[in-house]
Design a protein around this motif. Structure first.
Motif, PDB file in Angstrom:
ATOM      1  N   THR A 177       6.734  -0.202   4.676  1.00  0.00           N
ATOM      2  CA  THR A 177       6.926   1.241   4.852  1.00  0.00           C
ATOM      3  C   THR A 177       5.723   2.010   4.324  1.00  0.00           C
ATOM      4  O   THR A 177       5.239   2.947   4.965  1.00  0.00           O
ATOM      5  N   TYR A 221       2.657   4.041   6.334  1.00  0.00           N
ATOM      6  CA  TYR A 221       2.363   5.447   6.061  1.00  0.00           C
ATOM      7  C   TYR A 221       0.863   5.699   6.159  1.00  0.00           C
ATOM      8  O   TYR A 221       0.433   6.706   6.711  1.00  0.00           O
ATOM      9  N   ASP A 258      19.134   5.977  -4.921  1.00  0.00           N
ATOM     10  CA  ASP A 258      20.379   6.470  -4.337  1.00  0.00           C
ATOM     11  C   ASP A 258      21.485   5.674  -5.007  1.00  0.00           C
ATOM     12  O   ASP A 258      21.634   4.477  -4.725  1.00  0.00           O
ATOM     13  N   ARG A 305      24.130   4.974   2.551  1.00  0.00           N
ATOM     14  CA  ARG A 305      23.401   4.578   3.749  1.00  0.00           C
ATOM     15  C   ARG A 305      23.133   3.081   3.712  1.00  0.00           C
ATOM     16  O   ARG A 305      23.100   2.473   2.648  1.00  0.00           O
ATOM     17  N   LYS A 360      17.952   1.929   5.959  1.00  0.00           N
ATOM     18  CA  LYS A 360      17.571   3.347   5.928  1.00  0.00           C
ATOM     19  C   LYS A 360      17.150   3.788   4.524  1.00  0.00           C
ATOM     20  O   LYS A 360      16.187   4.535   4.369  1.00  0.00           O
ATOM     21  N   SER A 361      17.877   3.346   3.506  1.00  0.00           N
ATOM     22  CA  SER A 361      17.594   3.844   2.164  1.00  0.00           C
ATOM     23  C   SER A 361      16.304   3.273   1.584  1.00  0.00           C
ATOM     24  O   SER A 361      15.540   4.015   0.951  1.00  0.00           O
ATOM     25  N   GLU A 364      13.134   5.127   2.976  1.00  0.00           N
ATOM     26  CA  GLU A 364      13.086   6.509   2.501  1.00  0.00           C
ATOM     27  C   GLU A 364      12.779   6.564   1.004  1.00  0.00           C
ATOM     28  O   GLU A 364      11.960   7.372   0.550  1.00  0.00           O
ATOM     29  N   ARG A 370       9.073   5.791   0.312  1.00  0.00           N
ATOM     30  CA  ARG A 370       8.207   6.948   0.561  1.00  0.00           C
ATOM     31  C   ARG A 370       8.373   8.012  -0.542  1.00  0.00           C
ATOM     32  O   ARG A 370       7.395   8.573  -1.024  1.00  0.00           O
ATOM     33  N   CYS A 371       9.613   8.274  -0.933  1.00  0.00           N
ATOM     34  CA  CYS A 371       9.846   9.274  -1.984  1.00  0.00           C
ATOM     35  C   CYS A 371       9.236   8.831  -3.305  1.00  0.00           C
ATOM     36  O   CYS A 371       8.658   9.646  -4.030  1.00  0.00           O
ATOM     37  N   LYS A 377       6.790  11.633  -3.670  1.00  0.00           N
ATOM     38  CA  LYS A 377       7.586  12.797  -4.058  1.00  0.00           C
ATOM     39  C   LYS A 377       8.136  12.748  -5.481  1.00  0.00           C
ATOM     40  O   LYS A 377       8.907  13.619  -5.861  1.00  0.00           O
TER      41      LYS A 377
END
Length: 191
Positions: free
Chosen positions: A24, A28, A67, A72, A76-77, A80, A83-84, A88
């Protein structure tokens, strides 16, 4: 007492999930047609479980997002959260492409949360002295979580809970009748 982890992961499963997180981040910086999801067992990636993606740069923490609910599927999790964690987490500068070679990915897959009925903070501290689980504290306004791995940095229950409360926005000496405690275990593994 928390249940054992909801997912018994094999070595191959762990490698697959770590590869998904890393790919992932690679994608990016260098978008490409990654086929990692289609190459993996659908049963593994379609499972719902709480998960944290933790990134280390030269052995030092550089991002962590999670999470805890597991609402999810892992397919999917994990992307994400990867990336976070990389871009982030406000505690750290965003990851750069030039840092990818020095990056290590760690995943923590959580068991379901188990509520712990306790009378007060002293009872919680006594319980945690014998059972160093992951902890979620919450009330009507705040929520905070520490993975079981945090015990390595904060080995004393009073220190662990004090810092967990600060992280959640409470005063370090705060406790109320509305405080809820949930415990969990994890399977954590890294590259």
């Amino acid at each position: 007492m928390p249940a054992s982890p909801c997912i018994n992961l094999t070595t191959e499963d762990k490698q697959t999930l770590l590869a998904l997180a890393r790919q992932t981040l690679v994608d990016y910086f260098i978008p490409q047609q990654s086929d990692i999801e289609s190459q993996t067992q659908d049963a593994l990636l379609s499972r719902h479980a709480g998960c944290f993606v933790t990134l280390f740069l030269d052995g030092k923490l550089c991002g962590c997002m999670g999470d805890i609910e597991g609402s999810r599927p892992l397919s999917k999790s994990i992307p994400e959260l990867a990336r976070c964690s990389a871009f982030k987490d406000n505690r750290f500068l965003p990851l750069l492409a030039s840092q990818m070679e020095r990056l290590t990915v760690e995943l923590s897959v959580l068991s379901p949360l188990s509520p712990l009925k306790i009378r007060d903070e002293d009872a919680l501290l006594r319980y945690l002295a014998e059972h160093p689980y992951g902890v979620v504290l919450s009330d009507a306004f705040h929520r905070s979580v520490y993975l079981p791995q945090v015990w390595e940095q904060l080995p004393q229950p009073d220190e662990f809970i004090r810092e967990l409360k600060r992280k959640g926005g409470w005063a370090s000496d705060h406790w109320s009748d509305d405080m809820q405690v949930e415990l969990f275990t994890v399977e954590h593994f890294r590259e």
